[in-house]
Design an enzyme around this catalytic site. Sequence first.
Site, PDB file in Angstrom:
ATOM      1  N   SER A 229       3.223  -2.333  10.316  1.00 25.27           N
ATOM      2  CA  SER A 229       4.693  -2.285  10.656  1.00 25.27           C
ATOM      3  C   SER A 229       5.376  -3.574  10.193  1.00 25.27           C
ATOM      4  O   SER A 229       6.279  -4.119  10.646  1.00 25.27           O
ATOM      5  CB  SER A 229       5.164  -2.072  12.190  1.00 25.27           C
ATOM      6  OG  SER A 229       4.638  -0.665  12.165  1.00 25.27           O
TER       7      SER A 229
ATOM      8  N   HIS B  61      -9.773   1.339   5.041  1.00 26.94           N
ATOM      9  CA  HIS B  61      -8.165   1.673   5.868  1.00 26.94           C
ATOM     10  C   HIS B  61      -8.492   2.406   6.948  1.00 26.94           C
ATOM     11  O   HIS B  61      -9.322   3.513   6.847  1.00 26.94           O
ATOM     12  CB  HIS B  61      -7.261   2.149   4.943  1.00 26.94           C
ATOM     13  CG  HIS B  61      -5.728   1.854   5.312  1.00 26.94           C
ATOM     14  ND1 HIS B  61      -5.510   2.813   6.146  1.00 26.94           N
ATOM     15  CD2 HIS B  61      -4.924   1.276   5.373  1.00 26.94           C
ATOM     16  CE1 HIS B  61      -4.200   2.702   6.342  1.00 26.94           C
ATOM     17  NE2 HIS B  61      -3.992   1.494   5.981  1.00 26.94           N
TER      18      HIS B  61
ATOM     19  N   LYS C  99      -0.205   4.183  -0.057  1.00 23.63           N
ATOM     20  CA  LYS C  99      -0.756   5.470   0.430  1.00 23.63           C
ATOM     21  C   LYS C  99      -0.399   6.607  -0.535  1.00 23.63           C
ATOM     22  O   LYS C  99      -0.392   6.392  -1.877  1.00 23.63           O
ATOM     23  CB  LYS C  99      -0.172   5.592   1.798  1.00 23.63           C
ATOM     24  CG  LYS C  99      -0.151   4.245   2.642  1.00 23.63           C
ATOM     25  CD  LYS C  99       0.188   4.423   4.092  1.00 23.63           C
ATOM     26  CE  LYS C  99      -0.265   3.114   4.825  1.00 23.63           C
ATOM     27  NZ  LYS C  99      -0.017   3.272   6.223  1.00 23.63           N
TER      28      LYS C  99
ATOM     29  N   GLU D  85      -5.465  -4.549  10.767  1.00 26.58           N
ATOM     30  CA  GLU D  85      -4.488  -3.597  10.985  1.00 26.58           C
ATOM     31  C   GLU D  85      -4.732  -2.925  12.094  1.00 26.58           C
ATOM     32  O   GLU D  85      -5.606  -1.922  12.181  1.00 26.58           O
ATOM     33  CB  GLU D  85      -4.447  -2.768   9.583  1.00 26.58           C
ATOM     34  CG  GLU D  85      -4.044  -3.487   8.324  1.00 26.58           C
ATOM     35  CD  GLU D  85      -3.558  -2.464   7.572  1.00 26.58           C
ATOM     36  OE1 GLU D  85      -2.206  -2.720   6.817  1.00 26.58           O
ATOM     37  OE2 GLU D  85      -4.252  -1.497   7.021  1.00 26.58           O
TER      38      GLU D  85
ATOM     39  N   GLY E  26       5.076   1.246   4.665  1.00 28.86           N
ATOM     40  CA  GLY E  26       6.403   1.793   4.707  1.00 28.86           C
ATOM     41  C   GLY E  26       7.476   0.745   3.671  1.00 28.86           C
ATOM     42  O   GLY E  26       8.012   1.412   2.825  1.00 28.86           O
TER      43      GLY E  26
ATOM     44  N   GLY F  53       2.880   2.284  10.721  1.00 24.96           N
ATOM     45  CA  GLY F  53       3.667   3.292  10.595  1.00 24.96           C
ATOM     46  C   GLY F  53       4.397   3.338  11.993  1.00 24.96           C
ATOM     47  O   GLY F  53       5.349   4.357  12.059  1.00 24.96           O
TER      48      GLY F  53
ATOM     49  N   ASN G 103       1.154  -1.335   0.057  1.00 23.80           N
ATOM     50  CA  ASN G 103      -0.071   0.089   0.007  1.00 23.80           C
ATOM     51  C   ASN G 103       0.749   1.244  -0.060  1.00 23.80           C
ATOM     52  O   ASN G 103       1.513   1.541   1.151  1.00 23.80           O
ATOM     53  CB  ASN G 103      -0.916  -0.001   1.357  1.00 23.80           C
ATOM     54  CG  ASN G 103      -1.798   1.203   1.416  1.00 23.80           C
ATOM     55  OD1 ASN G 103      -1.890   2.171   0.617  1.00 23.80           O
ATOM     56  ND2 ASN G 103      -2.310   1.202   2.622  1.00 23.80           N
TER      57      ASN G 103
ATOM     58  N   GLU H 205      -6.685   4.783   7.904  1.00 26.02           N
ATOM     59  CA  GLU H 205      -6.489   6.093   7.608  1.00 26.02           C
ATOM     60  C   GLU H 205      -7.625   6.965   6.936  1.00 26.02           C
ATOM     61  O   GLU H 205      -7.864   8.107   7.061  1.00 26.02           O
ATOM     62  CB  GLU H 205      -5.164   6.425   6.660  1.00 26.02           C
ATOM     63  CG  GLU H 205      -3.870   5.927   7.688  1.00 26.02           C
ATOM     64  CD  GLU H 205      -2.863   5.553   7.023  1.00 26.02           C
ATOM     65  OE1 GLU H 205      -2.729   5.424   5.822  1.00 26.02           O
ATOM     66  OE2 GLU H 205      -1.797   5.004   7.694  1.00 26.02           O
TER      67      GLU H 205
HETATM   68  P1  PGA Z   1       2.813   0.198   7.677  1.00 25.49           P
HETATM   69  O1  PGA Z   1       1.341   0.481   7.080  1.00 25.49           O
HETATM   70  O2  PGA Z   1       3.335  -1.206   7.096  1.00 25.49           O
HETATM   71  O3  PGA Z   1       3.554   1.411   7.107  1.00 25.49           O
HETATM   72  O4  PGA Z   1       2.712   0.210   9.125  1.00 25.49           O
HETATM   73  C1  PGA Z   1       0.653  -0.687   6.836  1.00 25.49           C
HETATM   74  C2  PGA Z   1      -0.886  -0.211   6.346  1.00 25.49           C
HETATM   75  O5  PGA Z   1      -1.302   0.964   6.710  1.00 25.49           O
HETATM   76  O6  PGA Z   1      -1.492  -0.595   5.458  1.00 25.49           O
END
Ligand code: PGA
Length: 252
Positions: A209, A93, A12, A164, A231, A170, A10, A95
């Site tokens: 993460s 998601h 983002k 998640e 990330g 993150g 992803n 976010e």
């Molecule tokens: P992250 O994000 O691997 O940077 O923690 C995962 C996600 O939000 O799908």
Amino acid sequence: MAQRPYIVGNWKMNGTRAMLAEARAIDRGSERYPGVDIALTPPFTLIAALRDAVNDIGVGGQDCHVEAKGAHTGDVSAAMLLDAGAEFVIVGHSERRADHGESNQVVQAKALAALEAGLTVILCVGETESVRDSGQAETFVSAQLDASLPRADGAAERLAVAYEPVWAIGTGRVPSLADIGAMHTALRARLVAAYGDAGKDIRLLYGGSVNAGNAGEILKVDAVDGALVGGASLTAVSFLSIVAAAGEAEAA
Ligand code: PGA
């Protein structure tokens, strides 16, 4: 891992055309892992170009509107994603839920719109840190899943679910393997309750993460069928090391 592993990157709100080089490298590297399903979700602006740049990996969107078209400035519909070359979309998601106030009801409507348009869906759920600390994580996430699942004929066959935890996204922090396993087992029960036997085959991804260092142990948790990676999906080197861990977990 009962299912074929599914590793989804992803991106983002990251990536301009310069990032297509990473996508090409991921696509070329994917040939080494024929047992793993691999996909990327770039920003909307890169979907068509990324689709043209890759051969073997899947391409998806990060969100879609509930309507097929209309006066919704700045939004993108599921049909538009399909037209641009996406075959799936992430909905719910955290976010989106936090930044855009998306309720379970909205997420469910988006999932249904995506299925109707011919996309497959990755539906995200997860608890905040305060919910985790209160000891209510499984109850909360199970209810979130129940209220967000698209209920339609054939939905289970075109659905994956990503657990998640918001506090793990993150942050470099991940739940214990036991907690991931327990949550996935609880979510599997909800999926079977919702869809019957078809719920047994829905892939359950872990996200939050995931990186080259922890992917191996997370993907070996029995109830985990893959990963949603933020990330660590931004470079071919780190993303492919997670794909490699999925390949090993699958072979184990
Ligand atoms: P992250 O994000 O691997 O940077 O923690 C995962 C996600 O939000 O799908």
